[in-house]
Design a protein around this motif. Structure first.
Motif, PDB file in Angstrom:
ATOM      1  N   ASP B 245      14.624  12.623 -33.236  1.00  0.00           N
ATOM      2  CA  ASP B 245      15.140  12.850 -31.841  1.00  0.00           C
ATOM      3  C   ASP B 245      15.090  14.266 -31.415  1.00  0.00           C
ATOM      4  O   ASP B 245      15.590  14.593 -30.307  1.00  0.00           O
ATOM      5  N   MET B 246      14.546  14.942 -32.143  1.00  0.00           N
ATOM      6  CA  MET B 246      14.596  16.336 -31.890  1.00  0.00           C
ATOM      7  C   MET B 246      13.095  16.694 -31.238  1.00  0.00           C
ATOM      8  O   MET B 246      12.422  16.159 -31.452  1.00  0.00           O
ATOM      9  N   LYS B 247      13.309  18.171 -30.663  1.00  0.00           N
ATOM     10  CA  LYS B 247      11.561  18.598 -30.193  1.00  0.00           C
ATOM     11  C   LYS B 247      10.739  18.621 -31.370  1.00  0.00           C
ATOM     12  O   LYS B 247      11.015  19.276 -32.484  1.00  0.00           O
ATOM     13  N   SER B 248       9.491  18.005 -31.000  1.00  0.00           N
ATOM     14  CA  SER B 248       8.727  17.912 -32.105  1.00  0.00           C
ATOM     15  C   SER B 248       7.293  18.182 -31.833  1.00  0.00           C
ATOM     16  O   SER B 248       6.315  18.021 -32.763  1.00  0.00           O
ATOM     17  N   THR B 249       7.159  18.824 -30.582  1.00  0.00           N
ATOM     18  CA  THR B 249       5.475  19.179 -30.134  1.00  0.00           C
ATOM     19  C   THR B 249       4.787  20.205 -31.439  1.00  0.00           C
ATOM     20  O   THR B 249       3.873  20.048 -31.461  1.00  0.00           O
ATOM     21  N   HIS B 250       5.586  20.950 -31.974  1.00  0.00           N
ATOM     22  CA  HIS B 250       5.101  21.833 -32.941  1.00  0.00           C
ATOM     23  C   HIS B 250       4.580  21.326 -34.304  1.00  0.00           C
ATOM     24  O   HIS B 250       3.937  21.893 -34.778  1.00  0.00           O
ATOM     25  N   GLY B 286       8.484   5.852 -25.934  1.00  0.00           N
ATOM     26  CA  GLY B 286       9.357   6.710 -25.253  1.00  0.00           C
ATOM     27  C   GLY B 286       9.297   6.884 -23.757  1.00  0.00           C
ATOM     28  O   GLY B 286       8.516   5.945 -23.313  1.00  0.00           O
ATOM     29  N   ASN B 287       9.850   7.998 -23.183  1.00  0.00           N
ATOM     30  CA  ASN B 287      10.698   8.814 -23.625  1.00  0.00           C
ATOM     31  C   ASN B 287      11.617   9.108 -22.473  1.00  0.00           C
ATOM     32  O   ASN B 287      11.857  10.051 -22.194  1.00  0.00           O
ATOM     33  N   VAL B 288      12.106   7.756 -21.701  1.00  0.00           N
ATOM     34  CA  VAL B 288      13.155   7.994 -20.618  1.00  0.00           C
ATOM     35  C   VAL B 288      14.439   8.674 -21.348  1.00  0.00           C
ATOM     36  O   VAL B 288      15.074   8.181 -22.299  1.00  0.00           O
ATOM     37  N   PRO B 289      15.177   9.558 -20.649  1.00  0.00           N
ATOM     38  CA  PRO B 289      16.120  10.111 -21.112  1.00  0.00           C
ATOM     39  C   PRO B 289      17.484   9.393 -21.142  1.00  0.00           C
ATOM     40  O   PRO B 289      17.822   8.754 -20.245  1.00  0.00           O
ATOM     41  N   PRO B 290      17.803   9.178 -22.488  1.00  0.00           N
ATOM     42  CA  PRO B 290      18.821   7.690 -22.586  1.00  0.00           C
ATOM     43  C   PRO B 290      20.050   8.328 -21.903  1.00  0.00           C
ATOM     44  O   PRO B 290      20.962   7.504 -21.474  1.00  0.00           O
ATOM     45  N   LEU B 291      20.613   9.664 -21.684  1.00  0.00           N
ATOM     46  CA  LEU B 291      21.734   9.798 -21.112  1.00  0.00           C
ATOM     47  C   LEU B 291      21.869  10.235 -19.500  1.00  0.00           C
ATOM     48  O   LEU B 291      22.314   9.450 -18.881  1.00  0.00           O
ATOM     49  N   GLY B 324      13.939   7.987 -24.833  1.00  0.00           N
ATOM     50  CA  GLY B 324      13.813   9.031 -25.847  1.00  0.00           C
ATOM     51  C   GLY B 324      15.072   9.212 -26.825  1.00  0.00           C
ATOM     52  O   GLY B 324      15.654  10.263 -26.582  1.00  0.00           O
ATOM     53  N   GLY B 325      15.033   8.305 -27.627  1.00  0.00           N
ATOM     54  CA  GLY B 325      16.473   8.273 -28.524  1.00  0.00           C
ATOM     55  C   GLY B 325      16.954   6.984 -28.463  1.00  0.00           C
ATOM     56  O   GLY B 325      16.450   6.282 -27.628  1.00  0.00           O
ATOM     57  N   PHE B 326      18.151   6.729 -29.088  1.00  0.00           N
ATOM     58  CA  PHE B 326      18.512   5.378 -28.862  1.00  0.00           C
ATOM     59  C   PHE B 326      19.573   5.123 -27.740  1.00  0.00           C
ATOM     60  O   PHE B 326      19.931   6.309 -27.154  1.00  0.00           O
ATOM     61  N   ILE B 327      19.696   4.062 -27.304  1.00  0.00           N
ATOM     62  CA  ILE B 327      20.347   3.844 -26.093  1.00  0.00           C
ATOM     63  C   ILE B 327      21.981   4.281 -26.252  1.00  0.00           C
ATOM     64  O   ILE B 327      22.432   3.894 -27.339  1.00  0.00           O
ATOM     65  N   ASN B 328      22.408   4.766 -25.184  1.00  0.00           N
ATOM     66  CA  ASN B 328      23.774   5.187 -25.675  1.00  0.00           C
ATOM     67  C   ASN B 328      24.812   4.297 -25.482  1.00  0.00           C
ATOM     68  O   ASN B 328      24.600   3.176 -24.711  1.00  0.00           O
ATOM     69  N   ALA B 329      25.978   4.207 -26.014  1.00  0.00           N
ATOM     70  CA  ALA B 329      27.152   3.322 -25.866  1.00  0.00           C
ATOM     71  C   ALA B 329      27.584   3.536 -24.410  1.00  0.00           C
ATOM     72  O   ALA B 329      27.406   4.503 -23.758  1.00  0.00           O
ATOM     73  N   GLY B 330      27.698   2.411 -23.733  1.00  0.00           N
ATOM     74  CA  GLY B 330      28.400   2.353 -22.414  1.00  0.00           C
ATOM     75  C   GLY B 330      27.088   2.369 -21.294  1.00  0.00           C
ATOM     76  O   GLY B 330      27.462   2.516 -20.136  1.00  0.00           O
TER      77      GLY B 330
END
Lengths: 220, 346
Positions: B245-250, B286-291, B324-330
């Motif tokens: 879930d973190m930035k991982s480009t490097h 991914g990586n649609v912003p989940p929030l 991009g990350g798990f789907i948020n509650a709600g």
């Protein structure tokens, strides 16, 4: 270059290279040579952290290196501050302000909060670290008790953004808000979001957070 | 409108995309875990984690609503491996299980033992949950989200304390290495135990290791990469999934070299740039912003974000549309629908 500048440059070099042992030694020598604490903090530690921060921004340093830089600075402060406080330069220890900081309720991540705390300490701020998963009322209680000028809120999870909002609301409801500046940071936080939450400043990373805290106090 | 056999077609598309062949339409993956499952089903999250019947019910409700696209599996959050190593589980204020760091001295690392999955921490409970699920789902539903393990970097950081662990990498590298060794051996017995209960997996070996992103590329290559190779190497014929879930480009290049094949990647990684780095070695999920987009966006912003990603990433395969990350509650169901439907849109 005179001896003081040479010694401070040496200190900076070792901090930037993340060499804890050599940094401690350089700091000890600077104190022994009579260099005042404000110079050690601002021209030694402070400038070194600025360089670390620049390297992080340029993608040359990574998070573990920021954490290690914080550890090196903690070791330097442990070496320097007790020696100075016992000595005749005690009056030179300048605390530029007090920050109550913590990771908001529901969030257990402490890395960003720990690094920003260290950077703030190194820049001369007195930091009260409440740890992680801190309820709003605990922030308010400590701000009231310590008469802090700044409340710093950190989070990593998007799911804990509402807790950041609740903490700011709790400070408003307590009546303390007019005398306290709020700075927020953490992965899901953005400049826009910080404004929407009602914060006074946003730190896009730990070094930026520390600099902005000083700015809020008018002590850049 | 999503067609009835969409899950089957989507599965075929996904397999093609993973192999870097271009399917007729891009596949979509709904990455869902405890907060959304429990929230959508109206079950208190602690009950979701502790009651296999309620966990299964929540997962089936979500699966049925969202076109059979979500997996069914024993969801233990991040507590399984750290608890098996001796950590005490507690519940955070959001209702998720956590384990407090308990390696206070470096000598404690020598006292750690590789767990017995039938006996230690949450592992037996998880295995029982798998067994319960397998007994109680209809025959055409697979209980399977891969042999899922929390990666060695994250487990090491959890039980030692993340800052302390990262400092150990500099000041006490041999101790850090030892700790990572025990965490990896724990993951190895855990994937084998899952295989013993679940049987074959359609996913593969799935390592979730957010904390790997905290390391420098050099540290990752030196300390972690060989451990991933070991873990993936246990089942050489299976796909090698990864979540971070973190930035991982490097660390993308070393991740590809470590064998990562399908990467559920964070929302703030520039995917076209990531593709440039690893070419066809990794398929990105991914990586649609989940929030900001999926939970808080309008239907239009969801459609726009999905269309942009598809336009930039779908050519040549190697891409699965997801959050991009798990789907948020709600998260509104209609926004999730919009994401699913977007793969069929022109």
């Amino acid at each position: 270059m005179d001896q003081s500048n040479f010694m401070l440059e040496n200190l900076r070099k070792h901090i930037v290279e993340l060499d804890a042992e050599e940094s401690r030694r350089a700091a000890r020598e600077a104190v022994d040579a009579g260099i005042d604490v404000e110079s050690i903090l601002s021209k030694g530690v402070g400038l070194a952290l600025e360089e670390v921060s620049r390297r992080y921004d340029r993608g040359e340093y990574f998070l573990s290196e920021l954490v290690m830089a914080g550890e090196v600075v903690n070791e330097v402060l442990t070496e320097v501050l007790p020696r100075i406080k016992k000595g005749e330069n005690e009056a030179a220890v300048i605390e530029k302000g007090t920050v109550v900081i913590g990771t908001v309720q529901g969030d257990l991540h402490d890395i960003g909060k720990n690094i920003v705390s260290t950077f703030m300490s190194a820049l001369g701020l007195s930091v009260i670290d409440l740890g992680v998963d801190v309820p709003p009322e605990r922030f308010v209680e400590e701000v009231r008790r310590s008469r802090a000028q700044i409340m710093g809120l950190s989070c990593l999870l998007t799911t804990t953004l509402p807790a950041m909002k609740r903490t700011i609301e709790a400070l408003q409801e307590s009546g303390l808000r007019p005398t306290v500046k709020i700075i927020v940071g953490g992965r899901p936080v953005t400049e826009t979001l910080a404004r929407e939450l009602g914060a006074d400043a946003y730190g896009h990373d730990a070094p930026d957070g520390a600099r902005k805290a000083l700015k809020l106090l008018g002590r850049e | 409108m999503v067609r009835k056999d969409f899950a089957k077609i989507n599965r075929e598309r996904m397999l093609k995309a993973i192999d870097h062949e271009e399917p007729d339409r891009p596949p979509v993956a709904l990455m869902v875990n405890a907060p959304f499952f429990a929230g959508y089903a109206g079950i208190p999250i602690k009950e979701y984690y502790t009651n296999p019947r309620k966990m299964l019910r929540a997962q089936l409700i979500v699966r049925e609503r969202f076109y059979n696209l979500t997996p069914i599996w024993a969801d233990g959050g991040v507590a399984v491996e750290p608890s098996a190593l001796g950590g005490e589980v507690y519940w955070d204020t959001a209702g998720n299980p956590q384990v407090k760091p308990f390696i206070t001295d470096l000598e404690d690392i020598d006292r750690l033992e590789v767990p017995d999955p039938s006996r230690d921490g949450w592992m037996p409970k998880q295995l029982e949950t798998y067994e319960f699920m397998i007994r109680n789902v209809e025959r055409d539903i697979r209980v399977d989200f891969g042999y899922l393990v929390i990666g060695p970097t994250t487990v090491a950081g959890m039980i030692r304390g993340m800052s302390k662990f990262l400092i150990d990498l500099f000041k006490n590298p041999e101790a850090a290495r030892k700790l990572l060794r025990v965490c990896t051996d724990t993951a190895k017995v855990w994937v084998k135990a899952q295989e013993g209960v679940v049987g074959e997996t359609d996913y593969g070996v799935f390592i979730a290791d957010d904390a790997a992103s905290f390391l420098t590329p050099k540290q990752f290559e030196e300390f972690v990469s060989p451990l991933y190779k070991e873990l993936y190497g246990i089942f050489p014929d299976y796909r090698r999934w990864y979540h971070n879930d973190m930035k991982s480009t490097h660390i993308l290049k070393p991740l590809a070299d470590a064998g990562v094949e399908v990467f559920h990647i964070a929302y703030d990684v520039d995917l076209p740039a990531a593709k440039e780095i690893v070419g066809d070695k990794i398929c990105f999920v991914g990586n649609v912003p989940p929030l900001e987009v999926l939970k808080e966006g309008t239907l239009e912003t969801v459609r726009e974000a999905c269309a942009t990603l598809i336009r930039k990433m779908a050519d040549g395969g190697g891409f699965v549309l997801s959050t991009g990350g798990f789907i948020n509650a709600g998260t509104p169901a209609e926004n999730i629908d919009a994401m699913v439907e977007s793969v069929e849109a022109e």
